[in-house]
Design a protein around this motif. Structure first.
Motif, PDB file in Angstrom:
ATOM      1  N   MET A   1       6.329  75.558  -1.286  1.00 52.87           N
ATOM      2  CA  MET A   1       6.291  75.066  -2.676  1.00 52.87           C
ATOM      3  C   MET A   1       5.529  73.741  -2.696  1.00 52.87           C
ATOM      4  N   MET A   2       4.272  73.838  -3.176  1.00 49.56           N
ATOM      5  CA  MET A   2       3.740  72.512  -3.013  1.00 49.56           C
ATOM      6  C   MET A   2       3.283  72.039  -4.631  1.00 49.56           C
ATOM      7  N   THR A 192      10.594  80.275   5.029  1.00 53.17           N
ATOM      8  CA  THR A 192      10.074  79.677   3.646  1.00 53.17           C
ATOM      9  C   THR A 192      10.581  78.231   3.496  1.00 53.17           C
ATOM     10  N   GLU A 193      11.131  77.835   4.550  1.00 53.50           N
ATOM     11  CA  GLU A 193      11.571  76.176   4.597  1.00 53.50           C
ATOM     12  C   GLU A 193      12.275  75.865   3.487  1.00 53.50           C
ATOM     13  N   TRP A 194      13.597  76.916   2.998  1.00 48.28           N
ATOM     14  CA  TRP A 194      14.135  76.536   1.730  1.00 48.28           C
ATOM     15  C   TRP A 194      15.098  75.478   1.921  1.00 48.28           C
ATOM     16  N   ASP A 201      10.419  67.241   2.204  1.00 51.33           N
ATOM     17  CA  ASP A 201       9.140  66.581   1.736  1.00 51.33           C
ATOM     18  C   ASP A 201       8.500  67.250   0.700  1.00 51.33           C
ATOM     19  N   ASP A 202       9.243  68.287   0.098  1.00 54.77           N
ATOM     20  CA  ASP A 202       8.827  69.093  -1.158  1.00 54.77           C
ATOM     21  C   ASP A 202       8.562  68.255  -2.378  1.00 54.77           C
ATOM     22  N   PRO A 203       7.372  67.989  -2.923  1.00 56.39           N
ATOM     23  CA  PRO A 203       7.528  67.147  -4.046  1.00 56.39           C
ATOM     24  C   PRO A 203       8.293  67.561  -5.418  1.00 56.39           C
ATOM     25  N   VAL A 204       8.567  68.857  -5.406  1.00 53.93           N
ATOM     26  CA  VAL A 204       9.489  69.690  -6.661  1.00 53.93           C
ATOM     27  C   VAL A 204      10.955  69.347  -6.594  1.00 53.93           C
ATOM     28  N   ASP A 205      11.352  68.631  -5.215  1.00 59.35           N
ATOM     29  CA  ASP A 205      12.792  68.330  -5.100  1.00 59.35           C
ATOM     30  C   ASP A 205      12.738  66.670  -5.065  1.00 59.35           C
TER      31      ASP A 205
END
Length: 243
Positions: A1-2, A192-194, A201-205
């Motif tokens: 998720m980017m 999916t590296e949930w 490092d996902d910017p959504v979190d």
């Protein structure tokens, strides 16, 4: 998720595997019900912030037969799915599209809400946005109302991060077997590296620590602030309004 925000591909995954990915969702639902400040047969308004697949809205509607629930979500696909699935409660449910990052949705709510609830949504906004949101929710609450949030919390150190990561993996594997009868959901969770404690490092979190959020609730005016359930880096916390 980017992307910076939740997107429809995330929606499809969560509708399919949400009950596996969320630790002990059944116990979490019971705890929400325990904490809502209303009698069983009372007529009152609840707002579900980011209803998702509607498991929390459904829990409230089925437990409180006179409750009116305003279910908000930023995903049109999620809203349609949940509205269709919960058609039996249609006379007491209202579904609205909203943007969590734009607090103008608060302007269209009833004068006073008895309870705001949210599950796995608030961690998508920054700590400053959380502080601002808590203050606005407090202003929109009925006296003797409550704000109840279940969400991912940020670990305070590396030891805590490793423990949260391991625990979330363990509970997801167990629930994949118990609820799905196989490890397909767990394998998807890994591939999916949930697990954001393992892949942060996902910017959504944008999770905040539990203590930061409890302090922010106090600063917003809430009383009887507590964390009533904690599991695998997830917590159900909140506070009440007395005036």
């Amino acid at each position: 998720m980017m992307d910076q925000k939740w997107n429809e591909s995330d929606t499809e995954v969560f509708l399919r595997y949400g009950r596996v990915f969320v630790p002990e969702r059944g116990e979490l639902a019971k705890t929400f019900i325990d904490l809502i400040p209303a009698n069983h047969d009372e007529d009152f308004v609840v707002v579900d912030i980011a209803t998702g697949g509607g498991w929390l809205t459904e829990t409230i509607a089925s437990t409180f037969p006179k409750a009116h629930v305003i279910a908000l979500d930023g995903s049109p696909e999620m809203l349609k799915y949940t509205k269709d699935r919960l058609e039996q409660y249609a006379d007491r449910l209202e579904f609205r599209h909203f943007d969590l990052f734009d607090a103008s949705w608060l302007n269209d709510l009833p004068n006073k809400v008895r309870c705001f609830v949210s599950s796995l949504a608030i961690h998508h906004i920054t700590f400053q946005q959380k502080q601002d949101l808590f203050k606005k929710l407090y202003s929109n609450l009925h006296n003797n109302g409550a704000l109840l949030i279940a969400d991912i919390v940020k670990p305070v150190n590396e030891i805590g991060r490793r423990s949260m990561s391991r625990s979330w993996d363990d509970v997801t594997k167990k629930q994949s077997l118990n609820l799905e009868g196989n490890l397909q959901a767990y394998e998807y969770f890994l591939n999916t590296e949930w697990n954001l404690f393992e892949h942060p490092d996902d910017p959504v979190d944008k999770p905040s620590t539990l203590l930061e959020q409890l302090n922010a609730l106090q600063q917003a005016g809430f009383s009887d602030i507590d964390a009533w359930w904690v599991k695998a880096g997830h917590a159900l916390f909140g506070g009440y309004k007395y005036e």
